[in-house]
Design an enzyme around this catalytic site. Structure first.
Site, PDB file in Angstrom:
ATOM      1  N   ARG A 186     -81.216 -51.949  49.542  1.00  0.00           N
ATOM      2  CA  ARG A 186     -81.175 -52.513  48.195  1.00  0.00           C
ATOM      3  C   ARG A 186     -81.409 -51.397  47.197  1.00  0.00           C
ATOM      4  NH1 ARG A 186     -78.872 -56.239  50.520  1.00  0.00           N
ATOM      5  NH2 ARG A 186     -79.920 -58.195  51.064  1.00  0.00           N
ATOM      6  N   GLU A 187     -80.471 -51.224  46.271  1.00  0.00           N
ATOM      7  CA  GLU A 187     -80.631 -50.265  45.174  1.00  0.00           C
ATOM      8  C   GLU A 187     -81.319 -51.004  44.039  1.00  0.00           C
ATOM      9  OE1 GLU A 187     -76.577 -49.187  44.453  1.00  0.00           O
ATOM     10  OE2 GLU A 187     -76.453 -47.980  46.274  1.00  0.00           O
TER      11      GLU A 187
ATOM     12  N   ALA B 227     -85.533 -55.165  19.128  1.00  0.00           N
ATOM     13  CA  ALA B 227     -86.057 -55.171  20.490  1.00  0.00           C
ATOM     14  C   ALA B 227     -86.475 -53.766  20.886  1.00  0.00           C
ATOM     15  CB  ALA B 227     -84.999 -55.690  21.463  1.00  0.00           C
TER      16      ALA B 227
ATOM     17  N   GLU C   1     -88.124 -51.326  13.485  1.00  0.00           N
ATOM     18  CA  GLU C   1     -86.678 -51.396  13.317  1.00  0.00           C
ATOM     19  C   GLU C   1     -86.236 -52.032  12.001  1.00  0.00           C
ATOM     20  OE1 GLU C   1     -84.669 -53.031  16.712  1.00  0.00           O
ATOM     21  OE2 GLU C   1     -85.404 -51.442  18.033  1.00  0.00           O
TER      22      GLU C   1
ATOM     23  N   ILE D 223     -85.089 -42.212  44.049  1.00  0.00           N
ATOM     24  CA  ILE D 223     -83.846 -41.477  43.794  1.00  0.00           C
ATOM     25  C   ILE D 223     -83.896 -40.750  42.459  1.00  0.00           C
ATOM     26  CG2 ILE D 223     -81.335 -41.704  43.482  1.00  0.00           C
ATOM     27  CD1 ILE D 223     -82.295 -42.326  46.338  1.00  0.00           C
ATOM     28  N   PHE D 224     -84.402 -41.440  41.439  1.00  0.00           N
ATOM     29  CA  PHE D 224     -84.397 -40.900  40.082  1.00  0.00           C
ATOM     30  C   PHE D 224     -85.584 -41.451  39.322  1.00  0.00           C
ATOM     31  CE2 PHE D 224     -83.269 -41.649  35.594  1.00  0.00           C
ATOM     32  CZ  PHE D 224     -83.029 -40.349  35.181  1.00  0.00           C
TER      33      PHE D 224
ATOM     34  N   GLY E 298     -80.453 -59.147  40.309  1.00  0.00           N
ATOM     35  CA  GLY E 298     -79.785 -58.690  41.517  1.00  0.00           C
ATOM     36  C   GLY E 298     -80.019 -57.215  41.810  1.00  0.00           C
TER      37      GLY E 298
ATOM     38  N   GLU F 209     -83.098 -42.809  16.735  1.00  0.00           N
ATOM     39  CA  GLU F 209     -82.653 -44.174  16.482  1.00  0.00           C
ATOM     40  C   GLU F 209     -81.906 -44.235  15.147  1.00  0.00           C
ATOM     41  OE1 GLU F 209     -84.914 -48.244  17.751  1.00  0.00           O
ATOM     42  OE2 GLU F 209     -86.020 -46.873  16.464  1.00  0.00           O
TER      43      GLU F 209
ATOM     44  N   GLU G 268     -92.127 -53.459  17.342  1.00  0.00           N
ATOM     45  CA  GLU G 268     -90.681 -53.249  17.310  1.00  0.00           C
ATOM     46  C   GLU G 268     -90.049 -53.875  16.066  1.00  0.00           C
ATOM     47  OE1 GLU G 268     -88.640 -51.365  18.980  1.00  0.00           O
ATOM     48  OE2 GLU G 268     -90.090 -50.683  20.450  1.00  0.00           O
TER      49      GLU G 268
ATOM     50  N   SER H   3     -81.180 -58.723  34.936  1.00  0.00           N
ATOM     51  CA  SER H   3     -80.235 -58.571  36.057  1.00  0.00           C
ATOM     52  C   SER H   3     -81.003 -58.550  37.368  1.00  0.00           C
ATOM     53  CB  SER H   3     -79.427 -57.274  35.905  1.00  0.00           C
ATOM     54  OG  SER H   3     -78.669 -57.285  34.729  1.00  0.00           O
TER      55      SER H   3
ATOM     56  N   ARG I 211     -74.308 -48.218  21.138  1.00  0.00           N
ATOM     57  CA  ARG I 211     -74.803 -48.328  22.507  1.00  0.00           C
ATOM     58  C   ARG I 211     -73.921 -47.478  23.408  1.00  0.00           C
ATOM     59  NH1 ARG I 211     -79.961 -49.566  22.526  1.00  0.00           N
ATOM     60  NH2 ARG I 211     -80.429 -51.689  21.855  1.00  0.00           N
TER      61      ARG I 211
ATOM     62  N   GLU J   7     -86.976 -40.930  16.036  1.00  0.00           N
ATOM     63  CA  GLU J   7     -86.111 -39.843  15.580  1.00  0.00           C
ATOM     64  C   GLU J   7     -84.709 -39.887  16.175  1.00  0.00           C
ATOM     65  OE1 GLU J   7     -87.274 -36.136  18.487  1.00  0.00           O
ATOM     66  OE2 GLU J   7     -88.469 -36.425  16.663  1.00  0.00           O
TER      67      GLU J   7
END
Length: 186
Positions: free
Chosen positions: A42-43, A80, A100, A19-20, A119, A144, A96, A117, A68, A142
Site C-alpha cells: 500500500r502506497e 483553508a 488569507e 520513501i519521501f 484510498g 502565497e 487561516e 482520499s 494550483r 511569502e
C-alpha cells in the site's frame, strides 16, 4: 444487540518503508497482511490534516482565487490551510481565515470533518462555518498569492458548473451552505 466488527477487513502492517519526507506530506510503502492471509503493498501519503472555513458575510461566501500547480490553473476555494504540529483545528481555522482574507471571527462551528482520499492518504479536513466576521488585514505567507472575493450561492453554483470551483472542501461548503439556506441549520 451485537457489536459491529469494524476491523472485519483489517490489513495488518508487516513493514513500512519511508520513501519521501517533505514539508507538507510524506510517502511510505507498507507491506500488509490481507484478511485472506496473503500480502500486498500500500502506497500511503501521510498528511498532518487541514482546516477550511465557510465564511459568510452579508449572505455571501468568502473565497480565494489562487494558482494550483498540480492542476496547472487557478482555482476558487474557501480559505483553508494545513494544521501545524499539535495545533487545535479551531484555532487553525481562525488563523487561516485571518491570514488569507483579513477577516477575524471569535466563534466558529464545526460543520464536518472528512478524509480527502482515504484510498491512499490520511489527510483529514475539518470544515468550519463562521458568520459573525470582523474585517481586518490579511497576512499572506511569502509564497502565497491570491485574490479574495465574496460570492453568492448562485455564483458558487455557476463556478462549480464552470469547474472554477472543483475541490472537495469548497464543494462540500457550497452544499452545506445550500442546506443551511433551506433548513436553517448546518
Amino acid at each position: 444487540m451485537s457489536q459491529i466488527n469494524n476491523n472485519k477487513f483489517e490489513e495488518v502492517t508487516l513493514s513500512t518503508q519511508p520513501i519521501f519526507e517533505g514539508k507538507i506530506i510524506s510517502l511510505q510503502v507498507d507491506t500488509v497482511r490481507l484478511p485472506n492471509g496473503k500480502t500486498a503493498t500500500r502506497e500511503i501519503v501521510k498528511h498532518p490534516g487541514a482546516v477550511a472555513v465557510l465564511a459568510l458575510v452579508d449572505d455571501k461566501m468568502l473565497v480565494v482565487e489562487q494558482y494550483r500547480k498540480p492542476l496547472e490553473r487557478n482555482q476558487i476555494e474557501i480559505p483553508a490551510g494545513k494544521l501545524d504540529a499539535g495545533e487545535d483545528p479551531l484555532e487553525a481555522a481562525k488563523r487561516e481565515l485571518e491570514e488569507e482574507t483579513g477577516y477575524r471571527c471569535d466563534t466558529m462551528k464545526l460543520v464536518c470533518s472528512f478524509y480527502t482520499s482515504p484510498g491512499f492518504a490520511d489527510e483529514i479536513i475539518h470544515l468550519y462555518v463562521a458568520d459573525q466576521l470582523t474585517k481586518g488585514d490579511a497576512h499572506l505567507d511569502e509564497d502565497e498569492f491570491l485574490d479574495v472575493e465574496s460570492i453568492t450561492l448562485e455564483q458558487a453554483q455557476q463556478y462549480m458548473r464552470e469547474q472554477r470551483i472543483s475541490d472537495a472542501k469548497t464543494i462540500t461548503a457550497v452544499y452545506a451552505w445550500q442546506v443551511y439556506k433551506l433548513t436553517g441549520s448546518f
